[in-house]
Write a protein that holds these residues in place. Sequence first.
Motif, PDB file in Angstrom:
ATOM      1  N   GLU A  99     -16.413  -5.869  -3.253  1.00 54.23           N
ATOM      2  CA  GLU A  99     -15.555  -6.944  -3.756  1.00 54.23           C
ATOM      3  C   GLU A  99     -14.077  -6.703  -3.460  1.00 54.23           C
ATOM      4  N   VAL A 100     -13.814  -6.230  -2.251  1.00 60.14           N
ATOM      5  CA  VAL A 100     -12.442  -6.003  -1.802  1.00 60.14           C
ATOM      6  C   VAL A 100     -12.096  -7.105  -0.805  1.00 60.14           C
ATOM      7  N   PRO A 101     -11.052  -7.897  -1.096  1.00 62.63           N
ATOM      8  CA  PRO A 101     -10.694  -8.986  -0.173  1.00 62.63           C
ATOM      9  C   PRO A 101      -9.991  -8.462   1.078  1.00 62.63           C
ATOM     10  N   TRP A 102     -10.031  -9.265   2.138  1.00 66.46           N
ATOM     11  CA  TRP A 102      -9.384  -8.882   3.394  1.00 66.46           C
ATOM     12  C   TRP A 102      -7.880  -8.760   3.212  1.00 66.46           C
ATOM     13  N   SER A 103      -7.327  -9.516   2.267  1.00 69.41           N
ATOM     14  CA  SER A 103      -5.874  -9.445   2.055  1.00 69.41           C
ATOM     15  C   SER A 103      -5.449  -8.029   1.657  1.00 69.41           C
ATOM     16  N   THR A 104      -6.303  -7.327   0.944  1.00 71.93           N
ATOM     17  CA  THR A 104      -5.998  -5.940   0.578  1.00 71.93           C
ATOM     18  C   THR A 104      -5.877  -5.078   1.832  1.00 71.93           C
ATOM     19  N   LEU A 105      -6.775  -5.286   2.792  1.00 73.16           N
ATOM     20  CA  LEU A 105      -6.706  -4.523   4.046  1.00 73.16           C
ATOM     21  C   LEU A 105      -5.470  -4.889   4.850  1.00 73.16           C
ATOM     22  N   VAL A 106      -5.066  -6.150   4.776  1.00 72.87           N
ATOM     23  CA  VAL A 106      -3.850  -6.561   5.481  1.00 72.87           C
ATOM     24  C   VAL A 106      -2.648  -5.810   4.908  1.00 72.87           C
ATOM     25  N   TRP A 107      -2.557  -5.758   3.581  1.00 75.65           N
ATOM     26  CA  TRP A 107      -1.466  -4.996   2.961  1.00 75.65           C
ATOM     27  C   TRP A 107      -1.532  -3.523   3.365  1.00 75.65           C
ATOM     28  N   GLY A 108      -2.739  -2.981   3.381  1.00 78.49           N
ATOM     29  CA  GLY A 108      -2.896  -1.588   3.804  1.00 78.49           C
ATOM     30  C   GLY A 108      -2.466  -1.377   5.238  1.00 78.49           C
ATOM     31  N   GLY A 109      -2.824  -2.311   6.106  1.00 79.68           N
ATOM     32  CA  GLY A 109      -2.439  -2.204   7.512  1.00 79.68           C
ATOM     33  C   GLY A 109      -0.940  -2.283   7.711  1.00 79.68           C
ATOM     34  N   ILE A 110      -0.303  -3.219   7.019  1.00 78.81           N
ATOM     35  CA  ILE A 110       1.154  -3.350   7.124  1.00 78.81           C
ATOM     36  C   ILE A 110       1.841  -2.078   6.637  1.00 78.81           C
ATOM     37  N   ALA A 111       1.402  -1.589   5.474  1.00 77.82           N
ATOM     38  CA  ALA A 111       2.004  -0.364   4.926  1.00 77.82           C
ATOM     39  C   ALA A 111       1.713   0.840   5.820  1.00 77.82           C
ATOM     40  N   GLY A 112       0.541   0.847   6.459  1.00 78.68           N
ATOM     41  CA  GLY A 112       0.214   1.932   7.380  1.00 78.68           C
ATOM     42  C   GLY A 112       1.147   1.961   8.573  1.00 78.68           C
ATOM     43  N   VAL A 113       1.452   0.789   9.118  1.00 74.24           N
ATOM     44  CA  VAL A 113       2.371   0.721  10.261  1.00 74.24           C
ATOM     45  C   VAL A 113       3.764   1.172   9.838  1.00 74.24           C
ATOM     46  N   VAL A 114       4.229   0.683   8.690  1.00 74.48           N
ATOM     47  CA  VAL A 114       5.549   1.100   8.195  1.00 74.48           C
ATOM     48  C   VAL A 114       5.542   2.604   7.929  1.00 74.48           C
ATOM     49  N   GLY A 115       4.485   3.093   7.287  1.00 74.40           N
ATOM     50  CA  GLY A 115       4.377   4.518   6.990  1.00 74.40           C
ATOM     51  C   GLY A 115       4.368   5.378   8.236  1.00 74.40           C
TER      52      GLY A 115
END
Length: 160
Positions: free
Chosen positions: A77-93
């Motif tokens: 029950e994890v939405p794709w939007s959560t992965l999008v936030w993770g991906g964005i933060a991963g790139v910034v990180g």
Amino acid sequence: MSVGGEVLVGLAILVGLVGIVVQVLPGNVLVLGAVLVWAIVTGGPTAWVAFSVAALFVVAAEVAQYVLAGRHMRRAEVPWSTLVWGGIAGVVGFFVIPVIGLFIGFVLAVFVAELVRRRDRRAAWRATVAAMQATGITILVQLLGGLLAAAAWGLGLALT
């Protein structure tokens, strides 16, 4: 194609395979692009059959990664939007803390996004673990497709 050219194609395939694991480069695009360049320069039916087989493996891996990871994420029950936030933060990180920031940023952002959404630390952590597992599934499926595409190129190389 000259031996030097074949070595360069092999190195590009290797870089693509590393890109799959590290998730910084578009790995399978590099692998398939290198095989395509080889097929164009080498020419002939064997080279084009090798490229076609490599393309089938890459396309199958790309489709399978979304199906398998998506199924895993739906179960958790994890939405794709959560992965999008993770991906964005991963790139910034990645740029803030070279290399390891990618992983730290991804995990932290997924946890925070799920904590905001669920308001429960344990549930947010379970969702974060599920997102990391889905990422692992994606990497494994892409790597399998890339390795099979590289094997198709290797066979084509041996036959030409």
